[in-house]
Design a protein around this motif. Sequence first.
Motif, short mmCIF file in Angstrom:
data_model
loop_
_atom_site.label_atom_id
_atom_site.label_comp_id
_atom_site.label_asym_id
_atom_site.label_seq_id
_atom_site.Cartn_x
_atom_site.Cartn_y
_atom_site.Cartn_z
N HIS A 1 20.69 -5.27 -13.77
CA HIS A 1 20.53 -6.27 -14.35
C HIS A 1 18.64 -6.36 -13.65
O HIS A 1 17.89 -7.03 -14.48
N ASP A 2 18.46 -5.27 -13.16
CA ASP A 2 16.77 -4.93 -12.03
C ASP A 2 16.17 -4.51 -13.26
O ASP A 2 15.06 -4.28 -12.26
N TRP A 3 16.20 -3.35 -14.18
CA TRP A 3 15.86 -2.27 -14.95
C TRP A 3 14.40 -2.98 -15.63
O TRP A 3 14.59 -3.99 -15.67
N GLY A 4 13.18 -2.86 -15.08
CA GLY A 4 11.32 -2.58 -15.96
C GLY A 4 11.76 -1.63 -16.16
O GLY A 4 11.84 -0.70 -16.33
N TRP A 5 9.76 -1.72 -16.20
CA TRP A 5 9.50 -0.65 -16.70
C TRP A 5 9.65 1.25 -15.77
O TRP A 5 9.43 1.28 -16.79
N ALA A 6 9.58 0.33 -14.50
CA ALA A 6 9.54 2.13 -14.08
C ALA A 6 10.95 3.14 -13.64
O ALA A 6 11.04 3.50 -14.41
N GLN A 7 11.94 2.15 -14.37
CA GLN A 7 13.46 2.18 -14.55
C GLN A 7 13.83 2.50 -15.76
O GLN A 7 14.31 3.82 -15.76
N LEU A 8 12.82 2.08 -16.21
CA LEU A 8 12.94 2.87 -18.33
C LEU A 8 11.50 3.60 -18.42
O LEU A 8 12.10 4.13 -19.28
N MET A 9 11.15 4.37 -17.70
CA MET A 9 10.10 5.22 -17.22
C MET A 9 11.18 6.50 -18.04
O MET A 9 10.66 7.41 -19.37
N ILE A 10 11.42 7.30 -17.15
CA ILE A 10 12.60 8.30 -18.12
C ILE A 10 13.02 8.29 -18.99
O ILE A 10 13.12 9.35 -19.36
N PRO A 11 13.96 7.43 -19.35
CA PRO A 11 13.83 7.35 -20.69
C PRO A 11 13.93 7.28 -22.13
O PRO A 11 13.84 7.64 -23.11
N GLN A 12 12.59 6.79 -21.61
CA GLN A 12 11.22 6.31 -22.62
C GLN A 12 10.94 7.56 -22.69
O GLN A 12 10.46 8.19 -24.07
#
Length: 532
Positions: free
Chosen positions: A369-380
């Motif tokens: 629930h606390d994912w933002g741009w930093a956590q999304l970086m690798i999968p994206q």
Amino acid sequence: MSAATASPLFGELIHPSQMTMSAKVFAFGVMCIGMFVALLDIQIVSASLRDIGGGLSAGNDETTWVQTSYLIAEIIVIPMSGWLTRLLSTRWLFAFSAAGFTLTSLLCGLAWNIQSMIVFRAMQGFLGGSMIPTVFTTAFAFFENKQRVIAASTIGAIASLAPTLGPTIGGWITDHYNWHWLFFINLLPGIFITIAVPRLVRIDRPDWSLIRSADYLGIVLMSLFLGCLEYTLEEGPRWDWLGDPVIAATAWIAGISGVLFVWRSLTAAEPVVDLRALKDRNFALGCFFSFVTGIGIFATIYLTPLFLGRVRGFSALQIGLAVFSTGVFQIMSIPLYAWLTKRLDLRWIMMIGLALFALSMWQFAPITHDWGWAQLMIPQALRGMGQQLAVPPTVTLTLGSLAPARLKFASGLFNLMRNLGGAIGIALCATLLNNRTNLHFMHLAEHLNASNDAMLETINTLGINFGTQLGDAIAGQTAAVRQLWQLTYREALTMTFSDTFLAVMCCFVIATAMVPLMHKVAPPKAPSADAH
């Protein structure tokens, strides 16, 4: 027919073999701008629907039609592009499409209520949709051999990049200006394209005799099939699918008209869509890969902003910035793709791209629930690279070996499969979100009982805090229970997003395993000027 045929407008027709390379590249670039804008507008409103609804005093159910109406109209006109190209000629179809798209963009920006917006968006999608497949046929007419690979990679990059950048650009425009400018930005490029294309692309002439021999029954059946299918897929998840009488009716109409449309396409002398092209293994497999990449591109564009909005509460601009990395990494992968095309078979490059897309979905699975741009970086980042390595070789392998006469019809079907995959992917994702969220919520709620000491302590702590703020102990306990429900629902929703990303991953695993079934193709040489 001679290479240069007198034309009453803008001089003579010019066969591609008589054009300089710079003229071809410039004309192709202008058409790519039109394709980019048409594809961008599918998703440019996705991060700003709340603002559009607020500005037009519309509810959520009505506002979703700002996007749905565009998709329905576009998905109907795309497979008709082959017939329309022969009827109007390449340049005039593209010019009329650009002009109509520009005019309806202006009307969308001036819409005075949600009803007018929905009508104008449907017109925008229908009038602008022909720009997308027309670029494919023109590129394969202009270029050959290695140049054709470069053109296909450019088209493939645009086809996957434009929808990806839509939420980012739309969010930025809405945050810095207002939602009206989501449509007004189309005016300048639209006017330029409308004027430039008839002067630059003079490779064929209209054939008005097709009006008499057109397969109008096939057009009606196809419109009923695709329109009702798109409506069913878009609205089904929100209205319990066949439990709703309207959804049930459109589903039956789509099924019956779809069967009749296939029969008509296989028996008519000049069908509006050439389904016989599916007899070619590479084309059939390419359409399947286009369908799967459509699922991946559009489903993830749907899921990621939805997660950031519903779970994280991000604004339109924050959503746009968070998903921006996909487009950045796709652009950064273009040199890698160019390097690989000189060393590897296109089939293996496509396999690498599909596998990277599957890996990106796997990387989305641990989402919290606390994912933002930093956590999304690798999968994206993996997704952006996967799109760049998967889509362009699919275009070349699917369309590169077809004769020019069949290409006009086949490109419409190929593009239809991508958009249809996107529609089905979004519908299935929405259904999973509805059903799995309830399931996860019930499983989590089973553990929230009187024997759960952590829960009781949390309720007591929240109750005391809320009671102090509200000045009422009973109201504080009620607020604490409501807060616990919201936290539980948030976690259930987050778990469901993880499930949905894994479902998309499965589609790409299957597609990756099927790549070796494709044949290596050698694009046919462009026809001589005398043959035109």
